[in-house]
Design an enzyme around this catalytic site. Sequence first.
Site, PDB file in Angstrom:
ATOM      1  N   HIS A   1       1.668  32.280   3.840  1.00  0.00           N
ATOM      2  CA  HIS A   1       2.705  33.237   4.214  1.00  0.00           C
ATOM      3  C   HIS A   1       2.963  34.177   3.026  1.00  0.00           C
ATOM      4  O   HIS A   1       3.105  33.710   1.889  1.00  0.00           O
ATOM      5  CB  HIS A   1       3.997  32.482   4.577  1.00  0.00           C
ATOM      6  CG  HIS A   1       5.104  33.389   4.992  1.00  0.00           C
ATOM      7  ND1 HIS A   1       5.141  33.992   6.225  1.00  0.00           N
ATOM      8  CD2 HIS A   1       6.206  33.819   4.320  1.00  0.00           C
ATOM      9  CE1 HIS A   1       6.225  34.750   6.310  1.00  0.00           C
ATOM     10  NE2 HIS A   1       6.892  34.663   5.164  1.00  0.00           N
TER      11      HIS A   1
ATOM     12  N   GLY B   1       9.106  24.737  13.434  1.00  0.00           N
ATOM     13  CA  GLY B   1       9.867  25.967  13.184  1.00  0.00           C
ATOM     14  C   GLY B   1       8.932  27.112  12.796  1.00  0.00           C
ATOM     15  O   GLY B   1       7.721  26.956  12.767  1.00  0.00           O
TER      16      GLY B   1
END
Length: 218
Positions: free
Chosen positions: A109, A143
């Site tokens: 990320h 999540g």
Amino acid sequence: MVNLGILASGRGTNLQAIIDAISSGRLNAIINVVVSDNPDAYALERAKKHGIKTEVVTKNDFPEKEGFDGRVVRILKENHVGLVCLAGFMRILSPHFIRAFPQRIINIHPALLPAFPGLSVQKKALDYGVRFSGCTVHFVDEGVDTGPIIIQAVVPVMDKDTPETLSKRILNEEHRIYPQAIQFFAENRVEIKDRKVMIKDSPKVEGVLENPPVKIFK
Ligand code: GRF
């Protein structure tokens, strides 16, 4: 040695970094299959150039999330994948998918999580005015960008940065820490305790903006 399945939707520079790390002997892994949801992804070309098997699964073929994820899971299992690496894969995985590979799915990320999860994060970091940003390799849980963190690397944010210049600086670090994180798996050194990741036998290096200290991919 670890058998990888790489999921990519776009240009695939992280895939390329993994391929290069394997070719140069820095990463003890084999890419068994590259899967894309985008038939035009340049990542597929990169894989083919290196003789790596590719599969395309589109949402036209499988409009329902369950069907889509079920197909990708089957491909990964049939190809004996031990570690699933998301590399610019633009879909959220279903709980069914995540449970099919417990603690065996990781993602890269382009921000220092837990700051700036989600999309367009380099722009969000600039708009917020942070002085440092970076990238994170983390486990994928149910999540969005919330799983346990394996490695982070930090870069400075310059006054004149645009989302493009910051992205480029971050991307250089992505290409270094993603193969490194995978190598930790290949060496069986990754352990999760509660939500913390421990890297067994990590070398002690003082004063680096990386966690854990990284020696192999300097
Ligand atoms: C990278 O910035 C990665 O951090 C994010 O998606 C982008 C993928 O780039 N998850 P590439 O396709 O690997 O070049």
